[in-house]
Motif scaffolding. Sequence first.
Motif, PDB file in Angstrom:
ATOM      1  N   GLU A  87      -1.249  12.078 -13.721  1.00 31.89           N
ATOM      2  CA  GLU A  87      -2.402  11.813 -12.879  1.00 31.89           C
ATOM      3  C   GLU A  87      -1.998  10.780 -11.837  1.00 31.89           C
ATOM      4  O   GLU A  87      -1.388   9.768 -12.174  1.00 31.89           O
ATOM      5  CB  GLU A  87      -3.562  11.255 -13.706  1.00 31.89           C
ATOM      6  N   VAL A  88      -2.336  11.056 -10.573  1.00 27.89           N
ATOM      7  CA  VAL A  88      -2.178  10.056  -9.523  1.00 27.89           C
ATOM      8  C   VAL A  88      -3.377   9.136  -9.649  1.00 27.89           C
ATOM      9  O   VAL A  88      -4.516   9.569  -9.488  1.00 27.89           O
ATOM     10  CB  VAL A  88      -2.129  10.687  -8.117  1.00 27.89           C
ATOM     11  N   ARG A  89      -3.118   7.863  -9.949  1.00 29.06           N
ATOM     12  CA  ARG A  89      -4.214   6.916 -10.160  1.00 29.06           C
ATOM     13  C   ARG A  89      -4.537   6.100  -8.919  1.00 29.06           C
ATOM     14  O   ARG A  89      -5.690   5.740  -8.706  1.00 29.06           O
ATOM     15  CB  ARG A  89      -3.888   6.005 -11.335  1.00 29.06           C
ATOM     16  N   THR A  90      -3.533   5.794  -8.112  1.00 28.26           N
ATOM     17  CA  THR A  90      -3.779   5.060  -6.869  1.00 28.26           C
ATOM     18  C   THR A  90      -2.796   5.519  -5.798  1.00 28.26           C
ATOM     19  O   THR A  90      -1.715   6.021  -6.091  1.00 28.26           O
ATOM     20  CB  THR A  90      -3.635   3.526  -7.028  1.00 28.26           C
ATOM     21  N   VAL A  91      -3.219   5.329  -4.555  1.00 25.49           N
ATOM     22  CA  VAL A  91      -2.390   5.614  -3.389  1.00 25.49           C
ATOM     23  C   VAL A  91      -2.262   4.311  -2.617  1.00 25.49           C
ATOM     24  O   VAL A  91      -3.261   3.645  -2.356  1.00 25.49           O
ATOM     25  CB  VAL A  91      -3.022   6.706  -2.493  1.00 25.49           C
ATOM     26  N   ASP A  92      -1.044   3.928  -2.284  1.00 25.16           N
ATOM     27  CA  ASP A  92      -0.793   2.680  -1.567  1.00 25.16           C
ATOM     28  C   ASP A  92       0.002   2.960  -0.300  1.00 25.16           C
ATOM     29  O   ASP A  92       0.798   3.893  -0.252  1.00 25.16           O
ATOM     30  CB  ASP A  92       0.039   1.713  -2.426  1.00 25.16           C
ATOM     31  N   VAL A  93      -0.219   2.125   0.704  1.00 22.30           N
ATOM     32  CA  VAL A  93       0.639   2.108   1.885  1.00 22.30           C
ATOM     33  C   VAL A  93       1.571   0.924   1.696  1.00 22.30           C
ATOM     34  O   VAL A  93       1.122  -0.210   1.510  1.00 22.30           O
ATOM     35  CB  VAL A  93      -0.178   1.960   3.189  1.00 22.30           C
ATOM     36  N   THR A  94       2.868   1.192   1.701  1.00 20.95           N
ATOM     37  CA  THR A  94       3.858   0.140   1.470  1.00 20.95           C
ATOM     38  C   THR A  94       4.061  -0.673   2.747  1.00 20.95           C
ATOM     39  O   THR A  94       3.706  -0.218   3.842  1.00 20.95           O
ATOM     40  CB  THR A  94       5.197   0.746   1.012  1.00 20.95           C
ATOM     41  N   PRO A  95       4.641  -1.876   2.635  1.00 24.29           N
ATOM     42  CA  PRO A  95       4.876  -2.692   3.829  1.00 24.29           C
ATOM     43  C   PRO A  95       5.727  -1.984   4.892  1.00 24.29           C
ATOM     44  O   PRO A  95       5.577  -2.255   6.082  1.00 24.29           O
ATOM     45  CB  PRO A  95       5.601  -3.921   3.276  1.00 24.29           C
ATOM     46  N   ASP A  96       6.603  -1.050   4.461  1.00 19.33           N
ATOM     47  CA  ASP A  96       7.421  -0.318   5.441  1.00 19.33           C
ATOM     48  C   ASP A  96       6.729   0.973   5.901  1.00 19.33           C
ATOM     49  O   ASP A  96       7.384   1.889   6.396  1.00 19.33           O
ATOM     50  CB  ASP A  96       8.821  -0.052   4.898  1.00 19.33           C
ATOM     51  N   GLU A  97       5.394   1.033   5.735  1.00 23.73           N
ATOM     52  CA  GLU A  97       4.552   2.125   6.233  1.00 23.73           C
ATOM     53  C   GLU A  97       4.884   3.486   5.627  1.00 23.73           C
ATOM     54  O   GLU A  97       4.955   4.496   6.300  1.00 23.73           O
ATOM     55  CB  GLU A  97       4.582   2.181   7.764  1.00 23.73           C
ATOM     56  N   ARG A  98       5.069   3.471   4.329  1.00 23.56           N
ATOM     57  CA  ARG A  98       5.247   4.714   3.572  1.00 23.56           C
ATOM     58  C   ARG A  98       4.091   4.820   2.583  1.00 23.56           C
ATOM     59  O   ARG A  98       3.439   3.841   2.268  1.00 23.56           O
ATOM     60  CB  ARG A  98       6.579   4.719   2.839  1.00 23.56           C
ATOM     61  N   LEU A  99       3.847   6.022   2.111  1.00 25.99           N
ATOM     62  CA  LEU A  99       2.805   6.233   1.115  1.00 25.99           C
ATOM     63  C   LEU A  99       3.436   6.292  -0.269  1.00 25.99           C
ATOM     64  O   LEU A  99       4.451   6.954  -0.473  1.00 25.99           O
ATOM     65  CB  LEU A  99       2.050   7.526   1.391  1.00 25.99           C
ATOM     66  N   SER A 100       2.808   5.598  -1.198  1.00 19.51           N
ATOM     67  CA  SER A 100       3.285   5.530  -2.566  1.00 19.51           C
ATOM     68  C   SER A 100       2.144   5.909  -3.494  1.00 19.51           C
ATOM     69  O   SER A 100       0.981   5.586  -3.223  1.00 19.51           O
ATOM     70  CB  SER A 100       3.756   4.107  -2.868  1.00 19.51           C
ATOM     71  N   VAL A 101       2.470   6.611  -4.588  1.00 19.13           N
ATOM     72  CA  VAL A 101       1.477   6.945  -5.598  1.00 19.13           C
ATOM     73  C   VAL A 101       1.867   6.281  -6.910  1.00 19.13           C
ATOM     74  O   VAL A 101       3.042   6.188  -7.245  1.00 19.13           O
ATOM     75  CB  VAL A 101       1.331   8.473  -5.797  1.00 19.13           C
ATOM     76  N   ARG A 102       0.851   5.777  -7.596  1.00 17.23           N
ATOM     77  CA  ARG A 102       1.055   5.239  -8.948  1.00 17.23           C
ATOM     78  C   ARG A 102       0.507   6.256  -9.927  1.00 17.23           C
ATOM     79  O   ARG A 102      -0.613   6.746  -9.775  1.00 17.23           O
ATOM     80  CB  ARG A 102       0.378   3.887  -9.112  1.00 17.23           C
ATOM     81  N   LEU A 103       1.325   6.561 -10.932  1.00 15.50           N
ATOM     82  CA  LEU A 103       1.032   7.656 -11.851  1.00 15.50           C
ATOM     83  C   LEU A 103       0.582   7.161 -13.217  1.00 15.50           C
ATOM     84  O   LEU A 103       0.767   5.994 -13.564  1.00 15.50           O
ATOM     85  CB  LEU A 103       2.271   8.544 -12.008  1.00 15.50           C
ATOM     86  N   SER A 104       0.042   8.087 -13.990  1.00 18.66           N
ATOM     87  CA  SER A 104      -0.463   7.775 -15.325  1.00 18.66           C
ATOM     88  C   SER A 104       0.612   7.324 -16.296  1.00 18.66           C
ATOM     89  O   SER A 104       0.308   6.739 -17.331  1.00 18.66           O
ATOM     90  CB  SER A 104      -1.198   8.989 -15.902  1.00 18.66           C
ATOM     91  N   ASP A 105       1.890   7.565 -15.993  1.00 24.51           N
ATOM     92  CA  ASP A 105       2.964   7.097 -16.876  1.00 24.51           C
ATOM     93  C   ASP A 105       3.456   5.699 -16.485  1.00 24.51           C
ATOM     94  O   ASP A 105       4.505   5.261 -16.922  1.00 24.51           O
ATOM     95  CB  ASP A 105       4.125   8.083 -16.900  1.00 24.51           C
ATOM     96  N   ARG A 106       2.677   5.030 -15.629  1.00 23.54           N
ATOM     97  CA  ARG A 106       2.944   3.655 -15.181  1.00 23.54           C
ATOM     98  C   ARG A 106       4.137   3.556 -14.220  1.00 23.54           C
ATOM     99  O   ARG A 106       4.724   2.493 -14.077  1.00 23.54           O
ATOM    100  CB  ARG A 106       3.161   2.713 -16.359  1.00 23.54           C
ATOM    101  N   THR A 107       4.500   4.655 -13.584  1.00 21.83           N
ATOM    102  CA  THR A 107       5.555   4.620 -12.576  1.00 21.83           C
ATOM    103  C   THR A 107       4.925   4.779 -11.197  1.00 21.83           C
ATOM    104  O   THR A 107       3.777   5.208 -11.075  1.00 21.83           O
ATOM    105  CB  THR A 107       6.597   5.736 -12.787  1.00 21.83           C
ATOM    106  N   ALA A 108       5.695   4.435 -10.189  1.00 20.78           N
ATOM    107  CA  ALA A 108       5.274   4.626  -8.794  1.00 20.78           C
ATOM    108  C   ALA A 108       6.408   5.325  -8.067  1.00 20.78           C
ATOM    109  O   ALA A 108       7.584   5.123  -8.384  1.00 20.78           O
ATOM    110  CB  ALA A 108       4.956   3.286  -8.141  1.00 20.78           C
ATOM    111  N   GLU A 109       6.041   6.142  -7.109  1.00 18.33           N
ATOM    112  CA  GLU A 109       7.052   6.825  -6.303  1.00 18.33           C
ATOM    113  C   GLU A 109       6.460   7.207  -4.958  1.00 18.33           C
ATOM    114  O   GLU A 109       5.243   7.182  -4.771  1.00 18.33           O
ATOM    115  CB  GLU A 109       7.615   8.042  -7.032  1.00 18.33           C
ATOM    116  N   ALA A 110       7.331   7.550  -4.035  1.00 22.81           N
ATOM    117  CA  ALA A 110       6.900   7.934  -2.697  1.00 22.81           C
ATOM    118  C   ALA A 110       6.125   9.244  -2.758  1.00 22.81           C
ATOM    119  O   ALA A 110       6.488  10.160  -3.499  1.00 22.81           O
ATOM    120  CB  ALA A 110       8.108   8.083  -1.779  1.00 22.81           C
TER     121      ALA A 110
END
Length: 177
Positions: A87-110
């Motif tokens: 599950e994608v739990r949150t969507v973030d914009v990183t300081p270098d202007e990329r989109l990152s998703v935080r997942l239900s397994d407690r990992t984050a990736e682009a």
Amino acid sequence: MTGCDTTAFRTHSPSGPPPPGKRWHTREDSGIRLDARLRWWHDDEPIEHPRIIELFNSSLVLDEQGRYQLQIGNDWCFIQVEDAAYEVRTVDVTPDERLSVRLSDRTAEALEPGTLAVDAEGVLSCRVKGGRAKARFSRDAQYQLGELMEQGEDGHLYLRAGQRRLAVPVPLESLGA
């Protein structure tokens, strides 16, 4: 299921018959599944304890052959995944202007915008884990992503990440707009 059923991780059936109405489980046949709405089940009974759900979410791995496993300490078992595994739990914009998703397994990736899709119910999903697995957006994460979307003059959708504008392959009509 009120606790972690360690019989799900046995490699061999114990001697004697199982209790009435039960069956012995193996690593290959754990009786554990994750349904299309990301709900955990054991022998067709819902798993409802929040700590077990979080443990299972954080212990889910995809092996080299594309099979899903729960790995808890030295124990593991195969599980059935009906659709999305994460599950994608949150969507973030990183300081270098990329989109990152935080997942239900407690990992984050682009987030790879090219992998976005919408199902018949209007729920977004994307590919994760190097494109090998599907992740379904939570309502909050879908809302967060929607806040970053804009329609270009050409009628196409874009994601705004700071000054960057990323094309979205999902048609506007599929989002109910």
